[in-house]
Scaffold this motif. Structure first.
Motif, PDB file in Angstrom:
ATOM      1  N   LYS A   3      55.717  54.866  -4.803  1.00 48.98           N
ATOM      2  CA  LYS A   3      55.554  54.095  -3.569  1.00 48.98           C
ATOM      3  C   LYS A   3      55.092  55.047  -2.475  1.00 48.98           C
ATOM      4  O   LYS A   3      55.699  56.101  -2.274  1.00 48.98           O
ATOM      5  N   ILE A   4      54.030  54.689  -1.770  1.00 52.16           N
ATOM      6  CA  ILE A   4      53.427  55.576  -0.769  1.00 52.16           C
ATOM      7  C   ILE A   4      53.552  54.937   0.607  1.00 52.16           C
ATOM      8  O   ILE A   4      53.198  53.766   0.804  1.00 52.16           O
ATOM      9  N   ILE A   5      54.026  55.741   1.553  1.00 51.05           N
ATOM     10  CA  ILE A   5      54.209  55.274   2.940  1.00 51.05           C
ATOM     11  C   ILE A   5      53.507  56.256   3.873  1.00 51.05           C
ATOM     12  O   ILE A   5      53.550  57.467   3.647  1.00 51.05           O
ATOM     13  N   GLY A   6      52.876  55.751   4.915  1.00 55.52           N
ATOM     14  CA  GLY A   6      52.264  56.625   5.918  1.00 55.52           C
ATOM     15  C   GLY A   6      53.319  57.041   6.928  1.00 55.52           C
ATOM     16  O   GLY A   6      54.419  57.463   6.573  1.00 55.52           O
ATOM     17  N   TYR A   7      53.010  56.883   8.201  1.00 55.30           N
ATOM     18  CA  TYR A   7      54.015  57.153   9.229  1.00 55.30           C
ATOM     19  C   TYR A   7      55.056  56.040   9.216  1.00 55.30           C
ATOM     20  O   TYR A   7      54.735  54.862   9.034  1.00 55.30           O
ATOM     21  N   THR A   8      56.331  56.397   9.390  1.00 53.80           N
ATOM     22  CA  THR A   8      57.388  55.387   9.370  1.00 53.80           C
ATOM     23  C   THR A   8      58.476  55.723  10.376  1.00 53.80           C
ATOM     24  O   THR A   8      58.722  56.900  10.664  1.00 53.80           O
ATOM     25  N   ASP A   9      59.122  54.694  10.889  1.00 48.12           N
ATOM     26  CA  ASP A   9      60.294  54.891  11.744  1.00 48.12           C
ATOM     27  C   ASP A   9      61.558  54.404  11.025  1.00 48.12           C
ATOM     28  O   ASP A   9      62.564  54.087  11.650  1.00 48.12           O
ATOM     29  N   THR A  10      61.492  54.345   9.693  1.00 49.82           N
ATOM     30  CA  THR A  10      62.640  53.885   8.897  1.00 49.82           C
ATOM     31  C   THR A  10      63.152  54.986   7.957  1.00 49.82           C
ATOM     32  O   THR A  10      63.649  54.673   6.871  1.00 49.82           O
ATOM     33  N   MET A  11      63.055  56.230   8.379  1.00 47.96           N
ATOM     34  CA  MET A  11      63.528  57.319   7.524  1.00 47.96           C
ATOM     35  C   MET A  11      65.014  57.180   7.212  1.00 47.96           C
ATOM     36  O   MET A  11      65.479  57.572   6.135  1.00 47.96           O
ATOM     37  N   HIS A  12      65.776  56.623   8.157  1.00 53.98           N
ATOM     38  CA  HIS A  12      67.211  56.445   7.905  1.00 53.98           C
ATOM     39  C   HIS A  12      67.442  55.548   6.696  1.00 53.98           C
ATOM     40  O   HIS A  12      68.277  55.849   5.836  1.00 53.98           O
ATOM     41  N   SER A  13      66.696  54.452   6.616  1.00 53.46           N
ATOM     42  CA  SER A  13      66.840  53.541   5.474  1.00 53.46           C
ATOM     43  C   SER A  13      66.372  54.200   4.187  1.00 53.46           C
ATOM     44  O   SER A  13      67.013  54.074   3.134  1.00 53.46           O
ATOM     45  N   LEU A  14      65.256  54.908   4.249  1.00 54.58           N
ATOM     46  CA  LEU A  14      64.719  55.559   3.052  1.00 54.58           C
ATOM     47  C   LEU A  14      65.679  56.613   2.511  1.00 54.58           C
ATOM     48  O   LEU A  14      65.878  56.726   1.301  1.00 54.58           O
ATOM     49  N   MET A  15      66.296  57.383   3.413  1.00 52.94           N
ATOM     50  CA  MET A  15      67.252  58.396   2.969  1.00 52.94           C
ATOM     51  C   MET A  15      68.490  57.757   2.354  1.00 52.94           C
ATOM     52  O   MET A  15      68.978  58.195   1.310  1.00 52.94           O
ATOM     53  N   HIS A  16      68.995  56.694   2.985  1.00 48.88           N
ATOM     54  CA  HIS A  16      70.188  56.025   2.467  1.00 48.88           C
ATOM     55  C   HIS A  16      69.927  55.373   1.103  1.00 48.88           C
ATOM     56  O   HIS A  16      70.832  55.297   0.268  1.00 48.88           O
ATOM     57  N   GLU A  17      68.698  54.920   0.885  1.00 44.16           N
ATOM     58  CA  GLU A  17      68.352  54.250  -0.370  1.00 44.16           C
ATOM     59  C   GLU A  17      68.067  55.237  -1.498  1.00 44.16           C
ATOM     60  O   GLU A  17      68.041  54.837  -2.672  1.00 44.16           O
ATOM     61  N   SER A  18      67.848  56.509  -1.167  1.00 45.28           N
ATOM     62  CA  SER A  18      67.415  57.493  -2.156  1.00 45.28           C
ATOM     63  C   SER A  18      68.570  58.352  -2.654  1.00 45.28           C
ATOM     64  O   SER A  18      69.621  58.432  -2.020  1.00 45.28           O
ATOM     65  N   ASP A  19      68.352  58.989  -3.798  1.00 45.72           N
ATOM     66  CA  ASP A  19      69.371  59.844  -4.406  1.00 45.72           C
ATOM     67  C   ASP A  19      69.151  61.319  -4.098  1.00 45.72           C
ATOM     68  O   ASP A  19      70.108  62.076  -3.943  1.00 45.72           O
ATOM     69  N   ILE A  20      67.890  61.744  -4.041  1.00 45.76           N
ATOM     70  CA  ILE A  20      67.548  63.146  -3.793  1.00 45.76           C
ATOM     71  C   ILE A  20      66.373  63.184  -2.824  1.00 45.76           C
ATOM     72  O   ILE A  20      65.432  62.395  -2.936  1.00 45.76           O
ATOM     73  N   LEU A  21      66.419  64.112  -1.889  1.00 45.05           N
ATOM     74  CA  LEU A  21      65.332  64.311  -0.929  1.00 45.05           C
ATOM     75  C   LEU A  21      64.610  65.616  -1.243  1.00 45.05           C
ATOM     76  O   LEU A  21      65.227  66.682  -1.301  1.00 45.05           O
ATOM     77  N   VAL A  22      63.290  65.531  -1.447  1.00 47.01           N
ATOM     78  CA  VAL A  22      62.438  66.706  -1.610  1.00 47.01           C
ATOM     79  C   VAL A  22      61.650  66.846  -0.319  1.00 47.01           C
ATOM     80  O   VAL A  22      60.884  65.946   0.053  1.00 47.01           O
ATOM     81  N   CYS A  23      61.840  67.956   0.397  1.00 46.72           N
ATOM     82  CA  CYS A  23      61.239  68.068   1.726  1.00 46.72           C
ATOM     83  C   CYS A  23      60.996  69.523   2.082  1.00 46.72           C
ATOM     84  O   CYS A  23      61.486  70.437   1.426  1.00 46.72           O
ATOM     85  N   LYS A  24      60.220  69.720   3.142  1.00 45.35           N
ATOM     86  CA  LYS A  24      60.142  71.053   3.713  1.00 45.35           C
ATOM     87  C   LYS A  24      61.345  71.232   4.650  1.00 45.35           C
ATOM     88  O   LYS A  24      61.874  70.247   5.162  1.00 45.35           O
TER      89      LYS A  24
END
Length: 262
Positions: free
Chosen positions: A151-172
């Motif tokens: 699933k591909i998303i551009g700019y978003t203001d829903t990072m809180h929801s995405l983090m809560h829905e996910s199991d692992i975060l890969v980030c800088k």
């Protein structure tokens, strides 16, 4: 606007360049207003640390010790954590059939995102969500990958929801993204850092037990599998992040500002 700065009751800076400018204006007598600096990194580099400020809010005790070592009066320093939106505090219930991996390179989509995503998609049981931020080129490249688990998303203001829905975060290892992740309690796998400030963020997060550093995409896949197959370690990382976070940092800083103003 210089007149607005002069007439302010108090000035709050959340960026080191702004802090540097304001401190020099105060030193030259252009303004005579209390200045509060809120450091939005886990490690305060020298540009954050200006003498002509009235309050320095830092993320942790190590940051306070570094600030004192570099000449800031200890009475001006408060350990508050880094402020994040209230939205990240609300814990949501997960009902994931497959493990969900969230990948982001910050607002500008920096890093080897395309290569990393291709490797992660080789883990058949995972769903991958990628936040490209303002990087339209990256978004276009990823859209060429035809995979039902992507699933591909551009700019978003829903990072809180995405983090809560996910199991692992890969980030800088950017200061704000990783602070948000600590509040949520999502284990982090950190990609290669932007040299300098993010190197120090990486050290801090890895030493806390809340993150793993994986500069190579193949290594990222190895560590995702490691966490998914080791619930105890997964749980330790989740708890480590929540223990060192301060979800009430914004309110604590507002209270300090109120006291300073009075």
């Amino acid at each position: 606007n210089l007149e607005e700065l002069k007439n302010a009751d108090i000035i709050v800076s959340t960026h080191f360049l702004t802090t540097g400018l304001l401190a020099r204006m105060k030193m030259r007598g252009l303004i005579n207003v209390p200045i509060v600096t809120v450091v939005t990194d886990n490690y305060p580099h020298s540009i954050w640390l200006e003498q002509n400020i009235d309050l320095l809010c830092v993320s942790n005790k190590v940051s306070k010790e570094i600030s004192i070592y570099r000449g800031i009066n200890k009475n001006k320093i408060m350990v508050t954590g880094i402020p994040v939106s209230e939205k990240f505090k609300k814990q949501l219930k997960q009902n994931n059939i497959k493990p969900k991996i969230l990948v982001t390179g910050g607002g500008d989509g920096i890093g080897e995102i395309e290569r990393t995503v291709k490797y992660i998609l080789q883990i058949n049981q995972c769903e991958v969500t990628v936040v490209c931020g303002n990087n339209k080129k990256l978004k276009n490249l990823l859209e060429k990958i035809k995979d039902p688990n992507l699933k591909i998303i551009g700019y978003t203001d829903t990072m809180h929801s995405l983090m809560h829905e996910s199991d692992i975060l890969v980030c800088k290892p950017g200061g704000l993204t990783t602070t948000e992740a600590l509040v949520v309690g999502i284990p982090m796998i950190l990609m290669d850092a932007v040299p300098g400030q993010e190197d120090y963020n990486t050290i801090s997060l890895v030493e806390s037990g809340a993150a793993i550093f994986s500069p190579d995409p193949e290594d990222i896949v190895h560590n995702i599998k490691l966490l998914l197959n080791n619930p105890k370690r997964f749980g330790r990382m989740k708890n480590a992040g929540m223990q060192i976070s301060n979800p009430n940092a914004a309110k604590d800083i507002a209270q300090l500002i109120s006291v300073l103003r009075n």
